[in-house]
Scaffold this motif. Structure first.
Motif, mmCIF file in Angstrom:
data_model
loop_
_atom_site.group_PDB
_atom_site.id
_atom_site.type_symbol
_atom_site.label_atom_id
_atom_site.label_comp_id
_atom_site.label_asym_id
_atom_site.label_seq_id
_atom_site.Cartn_x
_atom_site.Cartn_y
_atom_site.Cartn_z
ATOM 1 N N GLU A 91 0.836 -1.216 0.000
ATOM 2 C CA GLU A 91 0.000 0.000 0.000
ATOM 3 C C GLU A 91 0.867 1.261 0.000
ATOM 4 O O GLU A 91 0.421 2.319 -0.440
ATOM 5 C CB GLU A 91 -0.932 0.004 1.222
ATOM 6 C CG GLU A 91 -1.973 -1.103 1.222
ATOM 7 C CD GLU A 91 -1.516 -2.389 1.914
ATOM 8 O OE1 GLU A 91 -2.359 -3.266 2.134
ATOM 9 O OE2 GLU A 91 -0.300 -2.519 2.209
ATOM 10 N N GLY A 92 2.082 1.143 0.496
ATOM 11 C CA GLY A 92 3.000 2.283 0.544
ATOM 12 C C GLY A 92 3.757 2.507 -0.751
ATOM 13 O O GLY A 92 4.621 3.385 -0.837
ATOM 14 N N SER A 93 3.434 1.688 -1.778
ATOM 15 C CA SER A 93 4.041 1.910 -3.101
ATOM 16 C C SER A 93 3.035 2.583 -4.040
ATOM 17 O O SER A 93 3.252 2.650 -5.249
ATOM 18 C CB SER A 93 4.523 0.582 -3.704
ATOM 19 O OG SER A 93 3.425 -0.246 -4.037
ATOM 20 N N LEU A 94 1.925 3.069 -3.461
ATOM 21 C CA LEU A 94 0.869 3.715 -4.259
ATOM 22 C C LEU A 94 1.319 5.126 -4.655
ATOM 23 O O LEU A 94 1.250 6.067 -3.860
ATOM 24 C CB LEU A 94 -0.438 3.772 -3.444
ATOM 25 C CG LEU A 94 -1.649 4.426 -4.104
ATOM 26 C CD1 LEU A 94 -2.052 3.702 -5.382
ATOM 27 C CD2 LEU A 94 -2.830 4.463 -3.131
ATOM 28 N N GLU A 95 1.781 5.260 -5.876
ATOM 29 C CA GLU A 95 2.280 6.556 -6.367
ATOM 30 C C GLU A 95 1.108 7.522 -6.617
ATOM 31 O O GLU A 95 0.005 7.083 -6.962
ATOM 32 C CB GLU A 95 3.075 6.357 -7.661
ATOM 33 C CG GLU A 95 4.402 5.634 -7.481
ATOM 34 C CD GLU A 95 5.456 6.477 -6.774
ATOM 35 O OE1 GLU A 95 5.286 7.720 -6.694
ATOM 36 O OE2 GLU A 95 6.440 5.892 -6.301
ATOM 37 N N PRO A 96 1.341 8.834 -6.455
ATOM 38 C CA PRO A 96 0.269 9.814 -6.645
ATOM 39 C C PRO A 96 -0.489 9.664 -7.972
ATOM 40 O O PRO A 96 -1.723 9.771 -8.006
ATOM 41 C CB PRO A 96 1.001 11.156 -6.577
ATOM 42 C CG PRO A 96 2.169 10.885 -5.680
ATOM 43 C CD PRO A 96 2.587 9.482 -5.979
ATOM 44 N N ASP A 97 0.232 9.383 -9.065
ATOM 45 C CA ASP A 97 -0.442 9.243 -10.371
ATOM 46 C C ASP A 97 -1.431 8.083 -10.368
ATOM 47 O O ASP A 97 -2.554 8.208 -10.864
ATOM 48 C CB ASP A 97 0.593 9.019 -11.492
ATOM 49 C CG ASP A 97 1.364 10.294 -11.814
ATOM 50 O OD1 ASP A 97 0.930 11.373 -11.359
ATOM 51 O OD2 ASP A 97 2.389 10.214 -12.505
ATOM 52 N N LEU A 98 -1.004 6.947 -9.780
ATOM 53 C CA LEU A 98 -1.900 5.786 -9.728
ATOM 54 C C LEU A 98 -3.045 6.044 -8.755
ATOM 55 O O LEU A 98 -4.189 5.646 -9.017
ATOM 56 C CB LEU A 98 -1.117 4.525 -9.322
ATOM 57 C CG LEU A 98 -1.925 3.218 -9.298
ATOM 58 C CD1 LEU A 98 -2.565 2.924 -10.657
ATOM 59 C CD2 LEU A 98 -1.058 2.044 -8.858
ATOM 60 N N MET A 99 -2.759 6.750 -7.656
ATOM 61 C CA MET A 99 -3.819 7.094 -6.707
ATOM 62 C C MET A 99 -4.927 7.881 -7.418
ATOM 63 O O MET A 99 -6.117 7.587 -7.263
ATOM 64 C CB MET A 99 -3.251 7.932 -5.548
ATOM 65 C CG MET A 99 -4.247 8.165 -4.424
ATOM 66 S SD MET A 99 -3.700 9.406 -3.218
ATOM 67 C CE MET A 99 -2.338 8.586 -2.410
ATOM 68 N N PHE A 100 -4.521 8.837 -8.232
ATOM 69 C CA PHE A 100 -5.503 9.648 -8.971
ATOM 70 C C PHE A 100 -6.242 8.829 -10.011
ATOM 71 O O PHE A 100 -7.451 8.950 -10.174
ATOM 72 C CB PHE A 100 -4.811 10.859 -9.618
ATOM 73 C CG PHE A 100 -4.986 12.085 -8.783
ATOM 74 C CD1 PHE A 100 -5.961 13.024 -9.062
ATOM 75 C CD2 PHE A 100 -4.212 12.261 -7.646
ATOM 76 C CE1 PHE A 100 -6.155 14.123 -8.246
ATOM 77 C CE2 PHE A 100 -4.398 13.353 -6.814
ATOM 78 C CZ PHE A 100 -5.374 14.286 -7.123
ATOM 79 N N GLU A 101 -5.505 7.971 -10.713
ATOM 80 C CA GLU A 101 -6.116 7.132 -11.746
ATOM 81 C C GLU A 101 -7.182 6.216 -11.131
ATOM 82 O O GLU A 101 -8.294 6.089 -11.652
ATOM 83 C CB GLU A 101 -5.005 6.297 -12.398
ATOM 84 C CG GLU A 101 -5.461 5.496 -13.593
ATOM 85 C CD GLU A 101 -4.360 4.549 -14.075
ATOM 86 O OE1 GLU A 101 -4.697 3.392 -14.369
ATOM 87 O OE2 GLU A 101 -3.179 4.957 -14.133
ATOM 88 N N LEU A 102 -6.854 5.600 -9.979
ATOM 89 C CA LEU A 102 -7.804 4.685 -9.328
ATOM 90 C C LEU A 102 -8.974 5.451 -8.707
ATOM 91 O O LEU A 102 -10.117 4.964 -8.719
ATOM 92 C CB LEU A 102 -7.096 3.848 -8.262
ATOM 93 C CG LEU A 102 -6.022 2.872 -8.763
ATOM 94 C CD1 LEU A 102 -5.407 2.107 -7.598
ATOM 95 C CD2 LEU A 102 -6.585 1.906 -9.793
ATOM 96 N N ALA A 103 -8.711 6.630 -8.165
ATOM 97 C CA ALA A 103 -9.790 7.442 -7.585
ATOM 98 C C ALA A 103 -10.821 7.777 -8.669
ATOM 99 O O ALA A 103 -12.034 7.679 -8.449
ATOM 100 C CB ALA A 103 -9.218 8.719 -6.978
#
Length: 340
Positions: free
Chosen positions: A22-34
């Motif tokens: 869970e700590g490898s969740l990069e900001p770009d992927l966080m936004f994409e998944l959101a």
């Protein structure tokens, strides 16, 4: 930095033993998944997320870490998260990784245990087949929750026992000592799981001692505060109990004010089985190569000592002796050819 050291670190085969997926969740992927999952997050851009990654201590990091995890809902999300990490492993010459995951972070939000483990496991299988990276997974209990919750999580894990190599303990160390989880660790060992635990990061050296004595751990995650107890240090050396140290994480969370204050090289020279790891790389500024580089930039360290971090990690891993020998051969061959 010396170009020879840079080239050696980049080419060195590495093994990671302390990585929270869970700590490898990069900001770009966080936004994409959101966006994909229609989840609201309290940021307007990946840059805003990055700017929020300034932490005073472990708790200030955990607050944002749990918010970020809210975007992970479907099996595909956990697959995408793990696959993105494995691609970074390939880039950094990580040949084996043992990944932590926090089921309670997800089951508390109504996500099925099976959704989490299957998404991660499918990515790990693909990593073995397509990237040649071997991997194992360790399920961590959140220590800020009670032991009953940990027992419930252990029960949920049993149908997936063939996919999980061990049990860990993470989250806020302050106020949540190892003894709080003694019975659930005994139960986990009874089911055949190996055990590890975070100890001696923000908490005292006593936590390391008790994690070993009461939780039966095979290795200690972090463990840098072992130096507060010379008897403990001697025991760690004598038993070859591994410490999975995370240099960038330790400085980002102010365990050490600066990397030049870090004790990792000193611990290695004293004869401890210390390893280098990235912990929560999306939040702490770097993956494996970045952590090796940060140590080599701030502290005097030889090529042989950098190699020792990799060899220690192989020794400390949960793979067969035969597989350990194969990885040792890869590391020693690389070093021999590099220095030829």
């Amino acid at each position: 930095m010396n170009p020879q050291i840079t080239a050696f670190i980049e080419g060195l085969p590495k093994v990671e033993l302390h990585l929270h997926i869970e700590g490898s969740l990069e900001p770009d992927l966080m936004f994409e998944l959101a966006k994909r999952n229609n989840v609201e997050i309290p940021f307007n851009s990946p840059e805003e997320v990055q700017a929020a990654y300034q932490f005073e201590d472990l708790q200030s990091f955990l607050d944002i870490y749990y918010q970020g995890a809210n975007v992970l809902i479907y099996e595909q999300d956990f697959f995408d998260l793990t696959w993105a990490y494995l691609l970074r492993c390939k880039q950094d010459n990580v040949i084996h990784t043992e990944i932590f995951f926090d089921p309670q972070t997800h089951t508390a939000r109504g996500i099925a245990f099976e959704t989490v483990i299957n998404g991660i496991d499918k990515a790990m299988q693909k990593g073995r087949e397509e990237l040649g990276i071997s991997s194992q997974i360790i399920m961590c209990f959140l220590r800020h929750l009670d032991q009953d919750s940990a027992f419930e999580t252990l029960k949920q894990a049993l149908p997936f026992k063939d996919k999980i190599i061990g049990i860990g303990l993470d989250s806020s160390e302050q106020g949540h000592p190892p003894e709080k989880f003694k019975e659930v660790f005994e139960a986990a060992i009874g089911h055949g799981f190996l055990t590890v635990a975070h100890a001696g990061e923000e908490g005292p050296a006593t936590n390391i001692h008790n994690a070993m004595k009461l939780l039966g751990v095979s290795r200690v995650d972090h463990g840098v505060r072992c130096v507060e107890d010379s008897g403990l240090v001697k025991q760690l050396i004598a038993d070859r109990t591994p410490l999975t140290v995370c240099p960038l994480s330790n400085t980002k969370l102010k365990v050490f004010e600066n990397m030049s204050d870090h004790n990792i090289v000193d611990l290695l020279r004293q004869g401890l089985c210390v390893t280098i790891n990235s912990d929560d790389p999306a939040y702490f500024g770097g993956y494996m190569t970045d952590n090796f580089m940060a140590v080599a930039e701030a502290l005097p360290v030889s090529l042989e000592e950098l190699q020792a971090f990799s060899l220690n990690a192989i020794e400390a891993s949960f793979i067969s002796d035969e597989e350990k020998q194969r990885l040792v051969d890869l590391v020693t061959r690389f070093s021999r050819e590099f220095l030829a």
